[in-house]
Structures are given as C-alpha cells and as structure tokens.
Motif scaffolding. Sequence first.
Motif, PDB file in Angstrom:
ATOM      1  N   GLU A  18       0.941  -1.358   0.045  1.00 34.52           N
ATOM      2  CA  GLU A  18       0.142  -0.098   0.089  1.00 34.52           C
ATOM      3  C   GLU A  18       0.854   1.252   0.042  1.00 34.52           C
ATOM      4  O   GLU A  18       0.557   2.183  -0.654  1.00 34.52           O
ATOM      5  N   ASP A  19       1.985   1.202   0.637  1.00 32.69           N
ATOM      6  CA  ASP A  19       2.994   2.382   0.781  1.00 32.69           C
ATOM      7  C   ASP A  19       3.492   2.587  -0.484  1.00 32.69           C
ATOM      8  O   ASP A  19       3.933   3.890  -0.911  1.00 32.69           O
ATOM      9  N   LEU A  20       3.876   1.404  -1.133  1.00 28.18           N
ATOM     10  CA  LEU A  20       4.555   1.588  -2.480  1.00 28.18           C
ATOM     11  C   LEU A  20       3.775   1.910  -3.629  1.00 28.18           C
ATOM     12  O   LEU A  20       4.033   2.208  -4.759  1.00 28.18           O
ATOM     13  N   LYS A  49       8.023   5.953 -13.969  1.00 33.30           N
ATOM     14  CA  LYS A  49       9.267   5.266 -14.272  1.00 33.30           C
ATOM     15  C   LYS A  49      10.311   5.597 -13.295  1.00 33.30           C
ATOM     16  O   LYS A  49      10.430   6.310 -12.900  1.00 33.30           O
ATOM     17  N   VAL A  50      11.051   4.573 -13.656  1.00 36.60           N
ATOM     18  CA  VAL A  50      12.377   4.594 -12.611  1.00 36.60           C
ATOM     19  C   VAL A  50      13.310   5.653 -13.133  1.00 36.60           C
ATOM     20  O   VAL A  50      13.716   5.536 -14.336  1.00 36.60           O
ATOM     21  N   ILE A  51      13.928   6.630 -12.487  1.00 40.27           N
ATOM     22  CA  ILE A  51      14.703   7.488 -12.963  1.00 40.27           C
ATOM     23  C   ILE A  51      16.207   7.111 -12.673  1.00 40.27           C
ATOM     24  O   ILE A  51      17.054   7.074 -13.521  1.00 40.27           O
ATOM     25  N   LYS A  52      16.331   6.450 -11.453  1.00 44.30           N
ATOM     26  CA  LYS A  52      17.738   5.920 -11.018  1.00 44.30           C
ATOM     27  C   LYS A  52      17.523   4.592 -10.121  1.00 44.30           C
ATOM     28  O   LYS A  52      16.486   4.836  -9.221  1.00 44.30           O
ATOM     29  N   ALA A  53      18.438   3.820 -10.315  1.00 45.62           N
ATOM     30  CA  ALA A  53      18.567   2.744  -9.442  1.00 45.62           C
ATOM     31  C   ALA A  53      19.839   2.317  -8.855  1.00 45.62           C
ATOM     32  O   ALA A  53      20.699   2.564  -9.540  1.00 45.62           O
ATOM     33  N   GLN A  76      23.753  -0.990   4.239  1.00 48.75           N
ATOM     34  CA  GLN A  76      22.421  -1.724   4.437  1.00 48.75           C
ATOM     35  C   GLN A  76      21.505  -1.633   3.321  1.00 48.75           C
ATOM     36  O   GLN A  76      20.551  -2.242   3.156  1.00 48.75           O
ATOM     37  N   LEU A  77      21.837  -0.610   2.273  1.00 50.75           N
ATOM     38  CA  LEU A  77      20.872  -0.398   1.332  1.00 50.75           C
ATOM     39  C   LEU A  77      21.024  -1.482   0.053  1.00 50.75           C
ATOM     40  O   LEU A  77      22.092  -1.527  -0.581  1.00 50.75           O
ATOM     41  N   ARG A  78      19.948  -2.453   0.020  1.00 46.84           N
ATOM     42  CA  ARG A  78      20.078  -3.362  -1.290  1.00 46.84           C
ATOM     43  C   ARG A  78      19.668  -2.606  -2.417  1.00 46.84           C
ATOM     44  O   ARG A  78      20.210  -3.175  -3.232  1.00 46.84           O
ATOM     45  N   LEU A  79      18.673  -1.933  -2.307  1.00 45.78           N
ATOM     46  CA  LEU A  79      17.803  -1.555  -3.502  1.00 45.78           C
ATOM     47  C   LEU A  79      17.487  -0.331  -3.283  1.00 45.78           C
ATOM     48  O   LEU A  79      16.589   0.105  -2.141  1.00 45.78           O
ATOM     49  N   SER A  80      17.584   0.828  -4.079  1.00 47.04           N
ATOM     50  CA  SER A  80      16.820   1.974  -4.164  1.00 47.04           C
ATOM     51  C   SER A  80      16.223   2.249  -5.474  1.00 47.04           C
ATOM     52  O   SER A  80      16.898   1.974  -6.571  1.00 47.04           O
ATOM     53  N   LEU A  81      14.786   2.769  -5.726  1.00 48.10           N
ATOM     54  CA  LEU A  81      14.439   3.295  -6.806  1.00 48.10           C
ATOM     55  C   LEU A  81      13.921   4.403  -6.621  1.00 48.10           C
ATOM     56  O   LEU A  81      13.410   4.912  -5.818  1.00 48.10           O
ATOM     57  N   ASN A  82      14.371   5.303  -7.625  1.00 48.21           N
ATOM     58  CA  ASN A  82      14.283   6.927  -7.682  1.00 48.21           C
ATOM     59  C   ASN A  82      13.146   6.929  -8.916  1.00 48.21           C
ATOM     60  O   ASN A  82      13.245   6.639 -10.139  1.00 48.21           O
ATOM     61  N   PHE A  83      11.837   7.565  -8.436  1.00 46.41           N
ATOM     62  CA  PHE A  83      10.883   8.224  -9.253  1.00 46.41           C
ATOM     63  C   PHE A  83      10.789   9.788  -9.400  1.00 46.41           C
ATOM     64  O   PHE A  83      11.372  10.193  -8.434  1.00 46.41           O
ATOM     65  N   LYS A  84      10.163  10.203 -10.385  1.00 48.21           N
ATOM     66  CA  LYS A  84       9.864  11.733 -10.168  1.00 48.21           C
ATOM     67  C   LYS A  84       8.963  11.990  -9.074  1.00 48.21           C
ATOM     68  O   LYS A  84       9.205  12.910  -8.558  1.00 48.21           O
ATOM     69  N   GLU A  85       8.227  11.059  -9.027  1.00 49.17           N
ATOM     70  CA  GLU A  85       7.411  11.313  -7.827  1.00 49.17           C
ATOM     71  C   GLU A  85       7.882  11.012  -6.236  1.00 49.17           C
ATOM     72  O   GLU A  85       7.187  11.000  -5.228  1.00 49.17           O
ATOM     73  N   GLY A  86       8.948  10.614  -6.151  1.00 49.55           N
ATOM     74  CA  GLY A  86       9.712  10.048  -4.861  1.00 49.55           C
ATOM     75  C   GLY A  86      10.449   8.981  -5.001  1.00 49.55           C
ATOM     76  O   GLY A  86      10.971   8.532  -6.083  1.00 49.55           O
ATOM     77  N   ALA A  87      10.894   8.404  -4.034  1.00 48.72           N
ATOM     78  CA  ALA A  87      11.888   7.000  -3.978  1.00 48.72           C
ATOM     79  C   ALA A  87      11.444   6.094  -2.853  1.00 48.72           C
ATOM     80  O   ALA A  87      10.837   6.317  -1.978  1.00 48.72           O
ATOM     81  N   VAL A  88      11.887   4.888  -2.966  1.00 48.56           N
ATOM     82  CA  VAL A  88      11.633   3.698  -2.205  1.00 48.56           C
ATOM     83  C   VAL A  88      13.239   3.084  -1.780  1.00 48.56           C
ATOM     84  O   VAL A  88      13.825   3.002  -2.883  1.00 48.56           O
ATOM     85  N   PHE A 103      15.390  -9.080   9.369  1.00 49.43           N
ATOM     86  CA  PHE A 103      15.621  -7.859   9.913  1.00 49.43           C
ATOM     87  C   PHE A 103      15.389  -6.866   8.890  1.00 49.43           C
ATOM     88  O   PHE A 103      16.133  -5.524   9.018  1.00 49.43           O
ATOM     89  N   GLY A 104      14.852  -7.048   7.646  1.00 47.38           N
ATOM     90  CA  GLY A 104      14.738  -6.171   6.624  1.00 47.38           C
ATOM     91  C   GLY A 104      13.773  -5.143   6.908  1.00 47.38           C
ATOM     92  O   GLY A 104      13.185  -5.189   7.527  1.00 47.38           O
ATOM     93  N   SER A 105      13.928  -3.809   6.093  1.00 46.88           N
ATOM     94  CA  SER A 105      12.943  -2.941   6.404  1.00 46.88           C
ATOM     95  C   SER A 105      13.034  -2.019   5.009  1.00 46.88           C
ATOM     96  O   SER A 105      13.762  -2.297   4.158  1.00 46.88           O
ATOM     97  N   TYR A 106      11.895  -1.076   5.136  1.00 45.93           N
ATOM     98  CA  TYR A 106      12.057  -0.110   3.751  1.00 45.93           C
ATOM     99  C   TYR A 106      11.586   1.204   4.076  1.00 45.93           C
ATOM    100  O   TYR A 106      10.910   1.414   5.575  1.00 45.93           O
ATOM    101  N   GLU A 107      11.746   2.316   3.429  1.00 47.30           N
ATOM    102  CA  GLU A 107      11.624   3.789   3.636  1.00 47.30           C
ATOM    103  C   GLU A 107      11.016   4.234   2.432  1.00 47.30           C
ATOM    104  O   GLU A 107      11.452   3.806   1.255  1.00 47.30           O
ATOM    105  N   VAL A 108      10.091   5.072   2.448  1.00 51.99           N
ATOM    106  CA  VAL A 108       9.429   5.922   1.003  1.00 51.99           C
ATOM    107  C   VAL A 108      10.039   7.278   1.426  1.00 51.99           C
ATOM    108  O   VAL A 108       9.586   8.065   2.650  1.00 51.99           O
TER     109      VAL A 108
END
Length: 244
Positions: free
Chosen positions: A12-14, A21-25, A81-93, A67-72
């Motif tokens: 729901e958060d994502l 569109k993914v701008i940067k990964a 600790q950062l396994r993956l980040s996805l940046n969008f025009k509208e924000g990032a996860v 022990f995994g987690s996420y932030e928006v």
Amino acid sequence: MPEGPTIVLMKEDLQKFTGKKVIKADGNAQFEKAPLEGKILLEIRTFGKQTYLVFDEFAIRIHLLMFGSYEVDENTKPDRQLRLSLNFKEGAVYFYTCNVKRVDLEFLSGIDWEADVMSDGWNAEKAKKKLKSNPEMMVCDALMDQDIFSGVGNIIKNEVLFRIGVQPESMLGKMPARKISELITEARNYSFDFLQWKRDFVLKKHWLAHTKKICPKCGNKMIKKQTGLGKRRSFYCETDQKLY
C-alpha cells in the motif's frame, strides 16, 4: 520476520509508484541496476512474505527476511544496508538488509498464488487437501509452511492455535475434521485482524497467546516452548488448548 499483513501494508505504501518510471536505481543487491532505469513499474504483487515489483521484461523480488525494512521518500540508514533504491519523479523507495533478486516473468507463473492467505484468490479447499496429505505433520509446522499458508508467521501461528484451542504439537492426522476447518478459517481471519490492528498501531494489545505468561481464559501459566521441525517459539495453554 514480517508476516503477510505487514507486507500488504508495504504494498500500500509503494502503490503510488505503480505506472511510474524509474529514474535511477542503486544499492548493493547482486544484480545490475542499470536495466531498471527508464522502466515503468507496471504492478506490485505480494505473495505471503514476498513482494514482487513487476516490469515489462522481469520482476524484482523483495524478501525482508528477519531484519529487513524499507523507507519511502527518505533514506536514513547506512549505505552498507541499502540493497536497492528506486528513484522516481514522484519520490523514492529504499530497501534495507533484505534479500533482493531479479527474476524473469516466467518465475511468477510458477507461484501458487492461491496459497496466499490474504489474497482474493485464496483457495481454502486446496489448503485442506494439502493438510490431509500430511497426517504426520505437526500443526505448528503446517501453519508455518509457506506452500500451505503463505504469509502466516509465528505470531499468527500462536494466535490462531489459541483461538481454535489446539496445542502446537498436535498431529494433523489426529485432528478432527472440524478443527482442520477452523484452522483454515482462522488462519485467514486472524491475518486480516492482524492487518487492521497493525494499521491502527494496536497489534500487541490484541495478543492473547504470543509472548504471554498467563492464559487470559483460565489464568494458568502459559507454556513457552520451541516446537516443530523449525523449532520456533510457541506459547500455549495446556488447559484451554488440546493436544491431538
């Protein structure tokens, strides 16, 4: 380990990134991130404790493990600790300390989506057949079996068994058909109760068995024991829960 309802909340958060569109990964997950850039996130699917970010040619599987987690929209944890980040025009996860893997779309077609207790496609009859085919399995192991009850974790296991009055080391083959039906029904019912209580930040207030020392029904001491093949913590009352 986050259980199915928590993963639904993550979806729901994502959801706001679906169709974007993914701008940067970036991140230290062991696959190339560049192919993600420029891709549209078509869909977010959950299966029990797993999340799938679906693109046109592949999907990214996220499993938070223990022990995994996420932030928006904010990154507050160390880069290691950062396994993956996805940046969008509208924000990032940002996904931390979890298992992140690229899978092909064919992999998704091999998943038994009907085993997810929180899915609209949940198939109770299929779960019953799987239980009947494992008469020598302990009920505590059955509830934690992700091929039968995908999304059920240790909290749900303990609470469901307390609700239906069955001890965790009971054998499936010795349980009455009525109790098997209750098991299936309450695995799903409690998962949705868990979801609502988690939304309202009151989940722990509703625990009747998990981590409890005194039975809320009879007042006797609760048993704390590692049970089943997985040796996971069980909390149960010998008076109000029957051993089959």
